[in-house]
Enzyme design. Structure first.
Site, PDB file in Angstrom:
ATOM      1  N   CYS A 110      -3.525  10.317  13.499  1.00  0.00           N
ATOM      2  CA  CYS A 110      -3.131   9.551  12.324  1.00  0.00           C
ATOM      3  C   CYS A 110      -3.872   8.221  12.336  1.00  0.00           C
ATOM      4  O   CYS A 110      -3.999   7.594  13.389  1.00  0.00           O
ATOM      5  CB  CYS A 110      -1.618   9.322  12.375  1.00  0.00           C
ATOM      6  N   HIS A 153       1.520  16.555   6.602  1.00  0.00           N
ATOM      7  CA  HIS A 153       1.430  15.294   7.352  1.00  0.00           C
ATOM      8  C   HIS A 153       1.537  14.107   6.383  1.00  0.00           C
ATOM      9  O   HIS A 153       2.298  13.161   6.614  1.00  0.00           O
ATOM     10  CB  HIS A 153       0.106  15.266   8.120  1.00  0.00           C
ATOM     11  N   GLU A 154       0.768  14.166   5.284  1.00  0.00           N
ATOM     12  CA  GLU A 154       0.771  13.047   4.325  1.00  0.00           C
ATOM     13  C   GLU A 154       2.084  12.979   3.553  1.00  0.00           C
ATOM     14  O   GLU A 154       2.588  11.880   3.287  1.00  0.00           O
ATOM     15  CB  GLU A 154      -0.425  13.141   3.371  1.00  0.00           C
ATOM     16  N   HIS A 157       4.510  11.060   5.427  1.00  0.00           N
ATOM     17  CA  HIS A 157       4.343   9.605   5.299  1.00  0.00           C
ATOM     18  C   HIS A 157       5.125   9.064   4.099  1.00  0.00           C
ATOM     19  O   HIS A 157       5.669   7.959   4.151  1.00  0.00           O
ATOM     20  CB  HIS A 157       2.867   9.215   5.139  1.00  0.00           C
TER      21      HIS A 157
END
Length: 185
Positions: A110, A153-154, A157
């Site tokens: 990351c 993953h994003e 966030h």
């Protein structure tokens, strides 16, 4: 232009907040954030930019990583087979996913994490997503492999979740049931 100094690091409060939905038509600021995120990823794959601006390569980056609590992220992935996957996702969501899981054998990284975190991060192998583009048009895509992992993953966030939250810290390399490991070139 986004530089490494603009990317907040783990421990920063914006990485743990749930980002807010974006309204359309996009404000000038929201459009610039979205375009800058994608441009950072493209620049991070250009050896001249990397050397000149000391950029770390990335395949995804989300607005909270530049201290903006907006549901916006960009992906820019060049896979060995097929066309590059490159898009901005505004107010993205997963509408369906496979039962089968996958994980990167080398683990995930990351841009907001300056250390190597060992362990398997379980993700859905295949996902169908919906999001909006810069003009407010909804689009739908099917993603698999690295693109599926990067999208998840994003999206994490945007929900205040870090990739290492998914790792079993008592047994980081524990076998993940019903999964197929994925090697990243």
């Amino acid at each position: 232009m986004i530089l490494m100094k603009d990317i907040v690091r783990e421990g920063h409060p914006s990485l743990r907040k749930k980002a807010k939905e974006v309204k359309f038509p996009l404000s000038t600021d929201d459009r610039k954030i979205a375009e800058d995120l994608l441009q950072y990823l493209k620049n991070s794959h250009d050896p001249d930019f990397v050397e000149k601006y000391k950029l770390r390569a990335g395949i995804g980056i989300a607005a909270p990583q530049i201290n903006s609590s907006k549901r916006i992220f960009a992906l820019h992935i060049t896979e060995s087979e097929g066309n590059p996957i490159s898009f901005i996702a505004i107010n993205p969501k997963i509408v369906s996913h496979s039962v089968e899981r996958t994980y990167l054998t080398a683990g995930e990284g990351c841009l907001s994490v300056d250390r190597n975190v060992q362990g398997y991060v379980p993700r859905y192998t295949r996902i169908t997503i919906k999001a909006f583009d810069l003009e407010g048009n909804e689009f739908k895509k099917r993603l698999k492999g690295v693109a599926s992992i990067a999208f998840q993953h994003e999206l994490d966030h945007l929900n205040g979740v870090m990739f290492y939250d998914h790792i079993d810290m008592n047994d980081p390399f524990k076998e993940i049931p019903n999964s197929t490991p994925l090697e990243r070139e």
